[in-house]
Structures are given as C-alpha cells and as structure tokens.
Design a protein around this motif. Structure first.
Motif, PDB file in Angstrom:
ATOM      1  N   VAL A   1       0.840  -1.199   0.000  1.00  0.00           N
ATOM      2  CA  VAL A   1       0.000   0.000   0.000  1.00  0.00           C
ATOM      3  C   VAL A   1       0.873   1.246   0.000  1.00  0.00           C
ATOM      4  N   GLN A   2       1.873   1.247   0.872  1.00  0.00           N
ATOM      5  CA  GLN A   2       2.766   2.409   0.962  1.00  0.00           C
ATOM      6  C   GLN A   2       3.536   2.615  -0.334  1.00  0.00           C
TER       7      GLN A   2
ATOM      8  N   LYS B   1       0.501  10.104  -0.227  1.00  0.00           N
ATOM      9  CA  LYS B   1      -0.917  10.453  -0.354  1.00  0.00           C
ATOM     10  C   LYS B   1      -1.768   9.905   0.786  1.00  0.00           C
ATOM     11  N   LEU B   2      -1.260   8.918   1.519  1.00  0.00           N
ATOM     12  CA  LEU B   2      -1.950   8.420   2.711  1.00  0.00           C
ATOM     13  C   LEU B   2      -1.287   8.944   3.987  1.00  0.00           C
ATOM     14  N   GLY B   3      -0.480   9.974   3.843  1.00  0.00           N
ATOM     15  CA  GLY B   3       0.231  10.554   4.976  1.00  0.00           C
ATOM     16  C   GLY B   3      -0.375  11.855   5.454  1.00  0.00           C
TER      17      GLY B   3
ATOM     18  N   ASP C   1      -7.274   8.450   8.961  1.00  0.00           N
ATOM     19  CA  ASP C   1      -7.184   8.159   7.531  1.00  0.00           C
ATOM     20  C   ASP C   1      -5.732   8.039   7.067  1.00  0.00           C
ATOM     21  N   ARG C   2      -4.811   8.033   7.983  1.00  0.00           N
ATOM     22  CA  ARG C   2      -3.391   8.024   7.626  1.00  0.00           C
ATOM     23  C   ARG C   2      -2.773   6.649   7.846  1.00  0.00           C
TER      24      ARG C   2
ATOM     25  N   PRO D   1     -14.089   5.304   3.931  1.00  0.00           N
ATOM     26  CA  PRO D   1     -13.221   5.149   2.764  1.00  0.00           C
ATOM     27  C   PRO D   1     -12.293   6.358   2.676  1.00  0.00           C
ATOM     28  N   ILE D   2     -11.091   6.116   2.219  1.00  0.00           N
ATOM     29  CA  ILE D   2     -10.092   7.181   2.155  1.00  0.00           C
ATOM     30  C   ILE D   2      -9.839   7.547   0.699  1.00  0.00           C
ATOM     31  N   TYR D   3      -9.967   8.818   0.395  1.00  0.00           N
ATOM     32  CA  TYR D   3      -9.737   9.320  -0.958  1.00  0.00           C
ATOM     33  C   TYR D   3      -8.392  10.039  -0.993  1.00  0.00           C
TER      34      TYR D   3
END
Length: 195
Positions: A12-13, A19-21, A30-31, A85-87
C-alpha cells in the motif's frame, strides 16, 4: 477503472506514497501512520484486506480486516473515532461514488458480510458508502451509533465564544474548576498518602 486487493501495508505504501500521509489526509484515522501501527499493535491476529480502486488520478482505499470465513470488518477498534473510505484527493460526489461502487463490487468476490463502523456522515461518508454498496448489489443495513456535535465557530476564538455563553454557565464552570484542583489540605486521601 481498476480495483485491487492488498494484504500488507508495504505494498500500500509503495503505491500510495505520501498520499496516505499527514500532508494529504486531514484526519489522523485516515493516515497510514495510524492504520499500520493500529494493526500491528492492537489487531495483529486479524489479516488485513486493503481494497484500492482507481480511475485516472482519482483513488480510493478501504482498510478492512478478516473476522471470519468471507467476513470482514473495518480495520478499527475503540481507539478510532471514525472509519471511512479514504480518498487521495478532494473529489466530487460522483467520482467518490464511482470509486466506492468499484470497491464494493470488488469486495463481493472475497466477502459476503462486511461491517464498517463508526462511519461519520458529516462529510457524507456514511451516505455515499451506503449508496455505493447498494449500487454494487449489497444488502445494506445502516444504524445510528452515536452523535457528533459540531459547533460552527464562524471565525471566533474560544474566548469570544465563551464570552457569549450565559453568565450562570461561566460561573458554574469557574466554581467547579476551583473545586477540582488538587489541594492536599482539603483532600484527606492525599494528605494521608503524603504525610
């Protein structure tokens, strides 16, 4: 539009990068720096199922965990105030719905029951998730878990807000605050423990 599964945070990372940070995701929950340790420290016996959908530059992620045979739940526990859900961007409702419907459709191949909670609706996350799963053919049961009380401060500081509260409320809070301060002379348990 593509959709895929992941079973570990490293992949995933590698795909999502920052973008997920913190720089992109406003909410702590959401991180990836919240989700990865949450899994490792609190839910290590639960296998992650991380679903990703993408259309052009628009992306959505949903972090789930296995709870039984073809059963999944939100990768969350009582430490999370929210799950959604994370956008990876600020997309319009149509784009979000399309991404979520693709996720929901993809999940049909690996799961027959998914429980996600607590999903807030202040940002329409619960409503969009419900609609997307219904569009993908899921039977959705939605129930209210709790209430979030949000105050629109309209640019005011706390001191400005507090000055507008009734005098009786401000006096009560001030009086109770004085009583709650630890005073060894007035607290016999502390006095005995210290003496």
């Amino acid at each position: 539009m593509t959709s895929e599964y992941h079973s570990n945070f490293q992949s995933v990372q590698a795909i999502a990068g920052e973008k997920l940070g913190r720089s992109v995701q406003k909410s702590l929950f959401d991180r990836i720096e919240w989700l990865k340790p949450l899994h490792e420290l609190c839910l290590p016996d639960k296998s992650p199922l991380i679903v990703h959908s993408q259309e052009g530059d628009a992306e959505a992620w949903m972090f789930l965990m296995k709870t039984g045979f073809r059963r999944h739940a939100a990768l969350a526990n009582w430490y999370n105030f929210t799950f959604r859900p994370i956008y990876l961007g600020d997309y319009d409702e149509v784009t979000k719905l399309a991404l979520l419907a693709k996720l929901a459709n993809q999940l049909k191949s690996s799961s027959h029951r998914i429980e996600i909670t607590p999903v807030p609706d202040e940002d329409s996350a619960a409503s969009l998730t419900e609609r997307a799963f219904e569009q993908a053919g899921w039977i959705v049961f939605r129930s209210k878990a709790d209430d979030n009380h949000i105050l629109n401060v309209r640019g005011r500081t706390f001191d400005q807000y507090w000055a507008d509260r009734p005098g009786q409320l401000r006096n009560t809070v001030r009086r109770k605050a004085k009583k709650s301060r630890v005073d060894p002379d007035r607290n016999p348990v502390l006095r005995r423990g210290l003496g």
